[in-house]
Design a protein around this motif. Sequence first.
Motif, PDB file in Angstrom:
ATOM      1  N   GLU A   1       0.832  -1.201   0.000  1.00  0.00           N
ATOM      2  CA  GLU A   1       0.000   0.000   0.000  1.00  0.00           C
ATOM      3  C   GLU A   1       0.870   1.256   0.000  1.00  0.00           C
ATOM      4  N   LEU A   2       1.925   1.246   0.819  1.00  0.00           N
ATOM      5  CA  LEU A   2       2.823   2.400   0.903  1.00  0.00           C
ATOM      6  C   LEU A   2       3.584   2.601  -0.410  1.00  0.00           C
ATOM      7  N   LEU A   3       4.089   1.511  -0.982  1.00  0.00           N
ATOM      8  CA  LEU A   3       4.857   1.602  -2.232  1.00  0.00           C
ATOM      9  C   LEU A   3       3.986   2.105  -3.386  1.00  0.00           C
ATOM     10  N   VAL A   4       2.740   1.652  -3.422  1.00  0.00           N
ATOM     11  CA  VAL A   4       1.799   2.114  -4.454  1.00  0.00           C
ATOM     12  C   VAL A   4       1.636   3.632  -4.347  1.00  0.00           C
ATOM     13  N   ASN A   5       1.707   4.144  -3.109  1.00  0.00           N
ATOM     14  CA  ASN A   5       1.586   5.591  -2.879  1.00  0.00           C
ATOM     15  C   ASN A   5       2.940   6.293  -2.877  1.00  0.00           C
TER      16      ASN A   5
END
Length: 192
Positions: free
Chosen positions: A145-149
């Motif tokens: 989720e963090l990497l996608v953002n």
Amino acid sequence: MIRTKNITGIILAGGKSSRMGTDKGLLEINQKPFVTHIADALQPLVSEIMIVSDNSKYDVFGYRRILDVFKDSGPLDGVYSGLKASKTEYNLVLSCDIPLIKTIVLKQLIDSIDATNDVFQIESNGKTMPLVALYKKTCFRTFQELLVNHEKRLQFAVNQCKVKNIKLKHRYDHTITNVNTKQEFKLLNYEH
């Protein structure tokens, strides 16, 4: 007691090594590549060892090599890619630049596993070491989720999980020495 068949060893060797000027995991100390020293420390504790790297030179070691999923996203992607590919609930994650690491230090992480936390990381001289740590596989969802953002900070990502710090006994401080520069490498070879 967690059995070794429930633990995977993940070595991160995907860094740019800009300060060293060469791939750190392939550097040698005592006629052995860093990666081999790290794998030797992991071996008694894990069912499988994986190397996260886009560099095919690592194939010579005979371990499963995992490619970075999110390119150019630093160690956070390395941890994420390794956890995503892992088949076990628990995963020992190590950077490729700590050739002095010992099995006894990694065993402390395994011995500290509890039902509450997701990440168990070494703390030495007041500094936490997210790349000398044990991760539950489930962390990969948070990291994804963090990497996608476009988040790339590993420490930030780790802090989104339930973390337990394991204080390293001073006599083992040298085992987690990072080798990042040519000077540190020279010093390491000089001392060993």
